[in-house]
Enzyme design. Structure first.
Site, PDB file in Angstrom:
ATOM      1  N   ASP A  16      -7.562  19.441  47.596  1.00  0.00           N
ATOM      2  CA  ASP A  16      -7.439  21.061  48.326  1.00  0.00           C
ATOM      3  C   ASP A  16      -7.906  21.133  49.680  1.00  0.00           C
ATOM      4  O   ASP A  16      -7.352  21.610  50.718  1.00  0.00           O
ATOM      5  CB  ASP A  16      -7.911  22.234  47.683  1.00  0.00           C
ATOM      6  CG  ASP A  16      -7.038  23.422  47.712  1.00  0.00           C
ATOM      7  OD1 ASP A  16      -6.353  23.528  48.810  1.00  0.00           O
ATOM      8  OD2 ASP A  16      -7.390  24.076  46.683  1.00  0.00           O
ATOM      9  N   CYS A 240      -3.545  25.854  51.488  1.00  0.00           N
ATOM     10  CA  CYS A 240      -2.176  25.385  51.034  1.00  0.00           C
ATOM     11  C   CYS A 240      -1.166  25.277  52.133  1.00  0.00           C
ATOM     12  O   CYS A 240      -1.052  26.360  53.080  1.00  0.00           O
ATOM     13  CB  CYS A 240      -1.621  25.999  49.910  1.00  0.00           C
ATOM     14  SG  CYS A 240       0.041  25.557  49.813  1.00  0.00           S
TER      15      CYS A 240
HETATM   16  N1  COA Z   1       5.249  10.703  44.979  1.00  0.00           N
HETATM   17  C1  COA Z   1       5.806   9.868  45.958  1.00  0.00           C
HETATM   18  N2  COA Z   1       7.010  10.062  46.754  1.00  0.00           N
HETATM   19  C2  COA Z   1       7.615  11.173  45.943  1.00  0.00           C
HETATM   20  C3  COA Z   1       7.003  11.641  45.049  1.00  0.00           C
HETATM   21  C4  COA Z   1       5.796  11.653  44.441  1.00  0.00           C
HETATM   22  N3  COA Z   1       5.334  12.523  43.702  1.00  0.00           N
HETATM   23  N4  COA Z   1       8.029  12.854  44.733  1.00  0.00           N
HETATM   24  C5  COA Z   1       9.002  12.509  45.621  1.00  0.00           C
HETATM   25  N5  COA Z   1       8.820  11.576  46.374  1.00  0.00           N
HETATM   26  C6  COA Z   1       9.666  10.899  47.318  1.00  0.00           C
HETATM   27  C7  COA Z   1      11.002  10.574  46.840  1.00  0.00           C
HETATM   28  O1  COA Z   1      11.153   9.281  46.495  1.00  0.00           O
HETATM   29  C8  COA Z   1      11.994  10.720  48.169  1.00  0.00           C
HETATM   30  O2  COA Z   1      11.587   9.733  48.949  1.00  0.00           O
HETATM   31  P1  COA Z   1      12.893   8.981  50.079  1.00  0.00           P
HETATM   32  O3  COA Z   1      13.043  10.291  50.986  1.00  0.00           O
HETATM   33  O4  COA Z   1      12.125   7.771  50.695  1.00  0.00           O
HETATM   34  O5  COA Z   1      13.735   8.796  49.193  1.00  0.00           O
HETATM   35  C9  COA Z   1      11.392  11.978  48.924  1.00  0.00           C
HETATM   36  O6  COA Z   1       9.954  11.954  48.498  1.00  0.00           O
HETATM   37  C10 COA Z   1      11.920  13.266  48.558  1.00  0.00           C
HETATM   38  O7  COA Z   1      12.114  13.404  46.981  1.00  0.00           O
HETATM   39  P2  COA Z   1      12.714  14.726  46.477  1.00  0.00           P
HETATM   40  O8  COA Z   1      12.667  14.518  44.956  1.00  0.00           O
HETATM   41  O9  COA Z   1      13.911  15.050  46.990  1.00  0.00           O
HETATM   42  O10 COA Z   1      11.553  15.708  46.758  1.00  0.00           O
HETATM   43  P3  COA Z   1      11.588  16.897  47.898  1.00  0.00           P
HETATM   44  O11 COA Z   1      11.609  16.352  49.077  1.00  0.00           O
HETATM   45  O12 COA Z   1      12.515  17.937  47.307  1.00  0.00           O
HETATM   46  O13 COA Z   1      10.061  17.344  47.790  1.00  0.00           O
HETATM   47  C11 COA Z   1       8.295  17.448  46.017  1.00  0.00           C
HETATM   48  C12 COA Z   1       9.458  17.870  46.267  1.00  0.00           C
HETATM   49  C13 COA Z   1       7.579  18.369  44.974  1.00  0.00           C
HETATM   50  C14 COA Z   1       7.971  15.894  45.792  1.00  0.00           C
HETATM   51  C15 COA Z   1       7.255  17.674  47.418  1.00  0.00           C
HETATM   52  O14 COA Z   1       7.786  19.143  47.815  1.00  0.00           O
HETATM   53  C16 COA Z   1       5.953  17.859  47.144  1.00  0.00           C
HETATM   54  O15 COA Z   1       5.285  16.670  47.072  1.00  0.00           O
HETATM   55  N6  COA Z   1       5.222  18.812  47.412  1.00  0.00           N
HETATM   56  C17 COA Z   1       3.596  19.041  47.250  1.00  0.00           C
HETATM   57  C18 COA Z   1       3.084  20.229  48.019  1.00  0.00           C
HETATM   58  C19 COA Z   1       1.831  20.053  47.735  1.00  0.00           C
HETATM   59  O16 COA Z   1       1.191  19.474  47.099  1.00  0.00           O
HETATM   60  N7  COA Z   1       1.137  21.240  48.227  1.00  0.00           N
HETATM   61  C20 COA Z   1      -0.358  21.653  48.190  1.00  0.00           C
HETATM   62  C21 COA Z   1      -0.745  21.958  46.662  1.00  0.00           C
HETATM   63  S1  COA Z   1      -0.440  23.345  45.959  1.00  0.00           S
HETATM   64 ZN    ZN Z   2      -6.291  25.882  46.267  1.00  0.00          ZN
END
Ligand code: COA
Ligand code: ZN
Length: 309
Positions: A16, A240
Site C-alpha cells: 500500500d 490508492c
Molecule cells: N499482472 C501482470 N499483467 C497484467 C495483469 C496482472 N495481474 N493483469 C493484466 N495484465 C496485463 C495484460 O496482460 C495486458 O498486457 P498487454 O497490454 O501487454 O497485452 C494489460 O495488462 C491489460 O490487460 P487487461 O486485462 O485489459 O487489464 P486492464 O488494463 O483492464 O487493467 C487490471 C485491469 C485489474 C489488471 C488493472 O487495472 C490493475 O492491475 N489494477 C490494480 C490497481 C491497484 O492495485 N490499485 C491499488 C490497490 S487497491
Molecule cells: Zn489502503
C-alpha cells in the site's frame, strides 16, 4: 504466555505504501526492507501486488521481490491480486496467501480495476476456486467500505451482501478497507459488531487510512467490538492511486506504541521498526507522517534545559 490480549499486526508498507510512490524504489532496497520487517514480529506482511505493470508501475518487480526475500516461517506473506493473471503469477512465487481486491463502490471499482463489481466478483470467484485446496490462503480486501470519495456512503446491505457472497466461496478472511479515511469510530463500531456476529468463521481485518486523523480512534472502536487484526503501514506511507485524496495508512509505529501502552500484545518490536522507519525518508525521498519517529516513545525523557531552577 502472558495475560495480555493478543492483536495481530499486518504490515502493508511494501504494497500500500510503495504502490503510491512517484520514485521507483530499487528492487534490492525493497527486498532488504521486507527482510528487516520479517524480523520485527509481524503476523503478516503484504509484500507486493501482482497487478498490471501499467496500472501500478511501482510494483512491476513483484515476481523478483517474492523470489528473493528471506522468509520467516512465523510470518504469513500475502500479496494483492486483482485478477486471474495476478493469481497465477502469485502462485508461481509460492506465496502463503493471496489477497484478492475489489471495491464495495461501483465507481471506485471501475476506476481502480477497470471492471464492474460483477466482473471483479466473477474473476475473484474463479481465483478463489483455483486456489482452494492448494494450501494457499485466500483473503478478500473490500475497498471503500466506509465511504467512497466519488459515491459517498456505501449501504451496509451492499457491504454485507458482498461479504456473504465471498463467505459462501469459503474464503479464509475478509479485510474491510477504509481506502480514503472516511471511517469514523461509531460507524466502525457498528460495522465491526455486525461483521463479527454474522461471519464468526472469517478472519476479520480492519484496514484504516489516517486521511482525516481518525485511524487510531477507529482502531480502538474496532477492538472494542472484538476485532483483533489490523493492517498498518510503517511511517504512515500509503494511498490508492485511483482514489482522489487518498493518503497514508494508520502508521504502524504510532499504532504499536499506543496499543502496547494500553497493555495489548502486538508482537511487534517497536525499537526495531523505528529503526527501519528512520531509513524511510531517504529510501523514498520525502518526509513521512510518523509521529513517534519525530517525538520518540512516550517515556523518552529529555534533560531539563540549562538554567532550569
Ligand atoms: N499482472 C501482470 N499483467 C497484467 C495483469 C496482472 N495481474 N493483469 C493484466 N495484465 C496485463 C495484460 O496482460 C495486458 O498486457 P498487454 O497490454 O501487454 O497485452 C494489460 O495488462 C491489460 O490487460 P487487461 O486485462 O485489459 O487489464 P486492464 O488494463 O483492464 O487493467 C487490471 C485491469 C485489474 C489488471 C488493472 O487495472 C490493475 O492491475 N489494477 C490494480 C490497481 C491497484 O492495485 N490499485 C491499488 C490497490 S487497491
Ligand atoms: Zn489502503
Amino acid at each position: 504466555m502472558n495475560g495480555r490480549q493478543k492483536l495481530y499486526i499486518q504490515e502493508v508498507a511494501p504494497r500500500d505504501g510503495f504502490q503510491n510512490e512517484q520514485r521507483f524504489i530499487d528492487t534490492h532496497d525493497k527486498i532488504d526492507f521486507i527482510n528487516r520487517l520479517s524480523q520485527s514480529g509481524y503476523a503478516k506482511i503484504e509484500a507486493t501486488s501482482f497487478t498490471s505493470p501499467k496500472a501500478i508501475p511501482a510494483l512491476k518487480d513483484a515476481d523478483m521481490v517474492m523470489h528473493e526475500i528471506e522468509r520467516n516461517p512465523d510470518v504469513v506473506y500475502t500479496v494483492l491480486v486483482p485478477n486471474v493473471r495476478g493469481a497465477e503469477r502469485a502462485l508461481a512465487c509460492n506465496v502463503d496467501e493471496v489477497n484478492l481486491v475489489m471495491s464495495a463502490s461501483e465507481t471506485h471499482n471501475r476506476a481502480n480495476l477497470r471492471m464492474t463489481r460483477e466482473q471483479s466478483f466473477a474473476q475473484l470467484a474463479e481465483v478463489a476456486g483455483a486456489v482452494r485446496g492448494t494450501g494457499v490462503a485466500v483473503n478478500v480486501s473490500l475497498s471503500t467500505v466506509f465511504g467512497c470519495p466519488m459515491e459517498g456512503d456505501i449501504g451496509t446491505l451492499e457491504v454485507f451482501g458482498l461479504m456473504d457472497r465471498f463467505a459462501q466461496l469459503e474464503v479464509d478472511g475478509i479485510t474491510l478497507c477504509d481506502t480514503t479515511g472516511m471511517a469514523y469510530p461509531s460507524q466502525v463500531a457498528d460495522i465491526a459488531k455486525q461483521a463479527k456476529a454474522q461471519f464468526p468463521q472469517l478472519e476479520l481485518t480492519m484496514h484504516f487510512h489516517n486521511t482525516r486523523g481518525m485511524a487510531l480512534a477507529n482502531t480502538l472502536a474496532a477492538i472494542d467490538r472484538g476485532v483483533d487484526r489490523f493492517d498498518a503501514s510503517l511511517g504512515g506511507l500509503g494511498g490508492c492511486p485511483y482514489a482522489p485524496g487518498a493518503s497514508g495508512n494508520v502508521c504502524t509505529e504510532d499504532l504499536v506504541h499506543m496499543l502496547e501502552l494500553m497493555g495489548y500484545d502486538t508482537g511487534v518490536d517497536l525499537d526495531r521498526i523505528l529503526g527501519i522507519s528512520g531509513g524511510l525518508p531517504q529510501l523514498i525521498g520525502h518526509d513521512i507522517p510518523s509521529q513517534i519517529l519525530k517525538a520518540g516513545p512516550r517515556l523518552t525523557l529529555h534533560p531539563a534545559p540549562a538554567g532550569t531552577a
